[in-house]
Design an enzyme around this catalytic site. Structure first.
Site, PDB file in Angstrom:
ATOM      1  N   GLU A  60      13.842   5.913   5.794  1.00  0.00           N
ATOM      2  CA  GLU A  60      14.143   5.767   4.371  1.00  0.00           C
ATOM      3  C   GLU A  60      15.363   6.565   3.935  1.00  0.00           C
ATOM      4  O   GLU A  60      16.193   6.077   3.155  1.00  0.00           O
ATOM      5  CB  GLU A  60      12.922   6.180   3.530  1.00  0.00           C
ATOM      6  CG  GLU A  60      11.789   5.179   3.526  1.00  0.00           C
ATOM      7  CD  GLU A  60      10.936   5.223   4.790  1.00  0.00           C
ATOM      8  OE1 GLU A  60      10.086   4.332   4.964  1.00  0.00           O
ATOM      9  OE2 GLU A  60      11.130   6.163   5.606  1.00  0.00           O
ATOM     10  N   HIS A 129      -0.688   6.409   0.135  1.00  0.00           N
ATOM     11  CA  HIS A 129      -0.226   5.101  -0.318  1.00  0.00           C
ATOM     12  C   HIS A 129      -0.603   4.833  -1.772  1.00  0.00           C
ATOM     13  O   HIS A 129      -0.505   3.695  -2.244  1.00  0.00           O
ATOM     14  CB  HIS A 129      -0.808   3.995   0.575  1.00  0.00           C
ATOM     15  CG  HIS A 129      -0.244   3.965   1.954  1.00  0.00           C
ATOM     16  ND1 HIS A 129      -0.477   4.961   2.873  1.00  0.00           N
ATOM     17  CD2 HIS A 129       0.554   3.063   2.586  1.00  0.00           C
ATOM     18  CE1 HIS A 129       0.139   4.669   4.015  1.00  0.00           C
ATOM     19  NE2 HIS A 129       0.774   3.525   3.857  1.00  0.00           N
TER      20      HIS A 129
END
Length: 327
Positions: A60, A129
């Site tokens: 990322e 998450h």
């Protein structure tokens, strides 16, 4: 005519903007051949090719930095984080580079970048998450933050975000992707800095955003039956806040409840209360009430997960508490 699902509304917006402007490109994990983890970029790889819909490694920080460089050279990249929690790995690129380069370069560079992806508390996705990162990024100068809540504003906000010359963090909620409604056709855009007055009322202002809009609507139905007239505002823009709409409502109702899925400590609601106290204190008849998620990692257990976030019955109770305390 069948309605449009929210993830397809986002896809339509990206597709239309890629067709309109050859500088628009998409990058991220599995955005190409797989079509995105929630199918927001489905079929775009076949339509626009691998140079404009780029599958990246699981890195990322690297591909977000690449997006910054691409924006500096004239492209308009859309970065998908797959899950917004993963973008903590790119915090440096978003804050130190994406948010600040226009300023630190003396205006020589603009960074027209959209960073988007699913976030929020889903259904048993586990703590890592289930992140809500809007408050994490809220203090970063130079970026705009929006949170879509319906297929209509998802499409209009995405198109506006892609065209904006500033970096935009675009928050989508994982549980809203299958929400369906009729979406305006044609070149439909929403302002990035305006709240949505969902329902007018005279008794209490409720400020909310993202998935909590729909929890609030359920609560509003129950409160209407009890004779409590709610004015419901979907903030949409989390940075900057639409202070004009917020102030106008509070001057009318004199009472405010903030409903968020963000954590209470240092959350969006905390900043809103400070803003309201600074600008609307004289119009308040009682203290603002903040309904936020608990300050714990989100449990995997479904029942415990539900207990950590605000439910419609808690919104109803808070509104009744305000009204009854003034009787």
């Amino acid at each position: 005519m069948a309605g449009t699902l929210l993830f397809n509304a986002l896809r339509e917006a990206i597709d239309e903007e890629m067709a309109r402007d050859p500088h628009v490109c998409v990058m991220g994990e599995d955005v190409g051949q797989y079509g995105g983890s929630y199918k927001v970029t489905k079929d775009l790889y076949e339509k626009y090719g691998e140079l404009r819909v780029l599958d990246t490694p699981i890195a990322e920080n690297s591909f977000t930095g690449m997006a910054v460089g691409a924006a500096m050279t004239g492209l308009r990249p859309i970065v998908e984080g797959m899950n917004m929690g993963f973008l903590l790995l790119a915090f440096n690129q978003i804050s130190n580079n994406m948010g600040m380069l226009r300023y630190t370069s003396g205006g020589n560079f603009t960074i027209p970048t959209v960073v988007r992806g699913p976030g929020g508390v889903g259904r048993q996705l586990g703590a890592e998450h289930s992140q809500r990162l809007e408050a994490y990024f809220h203090a970063v100068p130079g970026i705009k933050i929006v949170a879509c809540s319906t297929p209509t504003n998802a499409k209009g906000l995405m198109k506006a975000a892609i065209r904006d010359n500033n970096p935009v963090l675009f928050f989508e909620h994982v549980l809203l992707y299958n929400l369906s409604e009729e979406v305006p056709q044609g070149d439909y855009l929403c302002a990035l800095d305006q709240a949505d007055l969902v329902k007018e009322g005279k008794d209490i202002t409720i400020l909310t955003y993202s998935r909590m809009r729909h929890h609030c609507l359920k609560a509003v139905e129950q409160l209407d039956e009890k004779g409590i007239d709610i004015e419901l505002i979907d903030l949409i823009s989390l940075k900057p806040f639409d202070l004009e709409t917020i102030s106008r409502s509070i001057k009318k109702t004199h009472r405010v409840i903030i409903v968020e899925e963000c954590m209470k400590t240092g959350g969006i609601g905390a900043e809103l209360i400070a803003l309201i106290n600074d600008n609307c204190f004289d119009y308040l008849d009682c203290r603002p009430i903040r309904l936020s998620s608990q300050d714990i990692p989100t449990p995997y257990n479904g029942q415990l997960e539900n207990l950590t976030i605000i439910q419609p019955h808690q919104i109803v109770e808070a509104a009744e508490q305000i009204v009854n305390s003034e009787v």
